[in-house]
Design an enzyme around this catalytic site. Structure first.
Site, short mmCIF file in Angstrom:
data_model
loop_
_atom_site.label_atom_id
_atom_site.label_comp_id
_atom_site.label_asym_id
_atom_site.label_seq_id
_atom_site.Cartn_x
_atom_site.Cartn_y
_atom_site.Cartn_z
N CYS A 243 0.83 -1.21 0.00
CA CYS A 243 0.00 0.00 0.00
C CYS A 243 0.87 1.26 0.00
CB CYS A 243 -0.98 -0.05 1.18
SG CYS A 243 -2.38 1.07 0.99
N HIS A 325 -3.91 -4.99 -0.06
CA HIS A 325 -3.54 -5.61 1.21
C HIS A 325 -3.59 -7.13 1.08
CE1 HIS A 325 -3.20 -2.24 4.07
NE2 HIS A 325 -3.97 -1.63 3.18
N GLU A 327 -2.64 -9.37 3.11
CA GLU A 327 -3.04 -10.05 4.35
C GLU A 327 -4.55 -10.18 4.45
OE1 GLU A 327 -3.38 -5.76 5.24
OE2 GLU A 327 -1.98 -7.01 4.14
#
Length: 359
Positions: A243, A325, A327
């Site tokens: 990001c 993202h 994750e």
């Protein structure tokens, strides 16, 4: 009913129902996520923003601390069509003003057509539209928040999974989500979480296997120390970024960044891989993007909707970044293999350096 007013850039004031008292100001943005409100509200990337939920009901599965991405709520205020009592009570306890019972469809349309905008919010038994307008008057643009890194970063280094048998990661905390740390430690990495203004000497002292620049809020131009770190270790260590981290890496290698009209925020952003043509759905939260990656990085992934860069790589320099993202809390989980690719760079980079040394 508690009075509440939202003053929008340009002077228009919207009346609402107050759900958590207080006054606030910030950049008004929206997220399309229909789940994951706990993760969104504790994401440091929302610092200095007022978060509007496009989905009409927020809070229908309660509030559970184990889902939090940090130790506090980061948006300056929260706007929704309807907030449950659980969420309203949580925001009240956190001291974060919140409003509902207004037309969020109209607000989202305004943001899409006019871009993210400054706003002021006032909530309380005796507040007036003028109170919200006064907050708006004091509101800064995101680029003016030059100290935003200090608001979200750790003050002192922290270490996770110190006895891990895997790679040693120097994670520069520009507003890191807990799930990024978890994704690395689950792969047996030892993670040193470092302040956003860490010096090259402090990184060198850790002898890490990889430099990782985290996500975070605001304008990447205001993270000069992190840019300098990437400049210092390019070609010396594998480097990864997520990001804001992608934007910082691009700037360090001669690229440029720019403000987006309304950014990407939500859990349904489609990204296409240039080499394979595979499309994955991703979680995103950013208002800036890489305008030009420069000549040292290759754009490997793009956003299907607007063609902005979503992945930058350099095999020669052992660099891999993603704008979204990976994750992916609360989901989707299409891109979790990014962390395997990051840690694989450690061995590959060591092999390349050994070949160069033999030559």
């Amino acid at each position: 009913m508690t009075d509440a007013y939202v003053a929008l850039e340009g002077g228009h004031v919207v009346e609402a129902r107050g759900r958590a008292p207080g006054t606030a100001r910030g950049e008004l943005v929206f997220t399309t996520a229909y789940t994951g409100y706990e993760e969104s509200l504790t994401d440091p990337s929302y610092e200095e923003q007022v978060l509007t939920f496009a989905y009409p009901l927020i809070g229908n599965y309660g509030v559970r601390p184990e889902r939090f991405e940090s130790d506090r709520v980061h948006p300056r205020a929260v706007v929704a069509r309807e907030l449950t009592d659980d969420v309203a009570d949580w925001l009240t306890a956190e001291g974060v003003p919140a409003v509902d019972h207004l037309d969020t469809r109209d607000l989202v349309t305004d943001i899409r057509e006019g871009g993210a905008m400054k706003c002021g919010i006032a909530v309380g038994d005796d507040v007036t539209p003028e109170d919200a307008l006064a907050e708006l008057e004091e509101c800064k643009t995101m680029s003016e928040h030059t100290d935003i890194g200090a608001q979200v970063s750790v003050d002192e280094p922290e270490v996770y999974n110190q006895t891990g048998d895997g790679a040693t990661v120097a994670l520069v905390d520009c507003g890191a989500k807990k799930s990024i740390i978890d994704s690395l430690t689950e792969r047996d990495a030892t993670v040193h979480v470092l302040p956003y203004d860490t010096t090259p000497e402090e990184v060198t002292a850790l002898a890490p296997d990889i430099l990782f620049i985290s996500n975070g809020p605001g304008d990447p131009a205001n993270f000069e120390a992190a840019v300098s770190l990437v400049e210092s270790f390019t070609g010396e260590l594998p480097i990864a970024g997520i990001c804001l981290g992608q934007q910082i890496v691009a700037r360090a290698l001669g690229g440029t960044t720019e403000k987006m009209d309304f950014g990407h925020r939500g859990v349904n952003q489609p990204v296409i891989d240039e080499a394979t043509g595979r499309v994955v759905m991703t979680t995103q939260n950013h208002g800036y993007t890489v305008a030009d990656p420069g000549d040292k990085l290759t754009v490997t992934q793009r956003n299907v909707n607007d063609d902005t860069p979503e992945g930058l790589d350099s095999e020669e320099l052992s660099i891999i970044t993603r704008q979204y993202h990976p994750e992916a809390n609360p989901g989707p989980h299409d891109s979790l293999d990014f962390f395997d690719d990051v840690l694989d760079m450690v061995g590959a980079s060591s092999d390349r350096r050994a070949v160069v040394a033999d030559d």
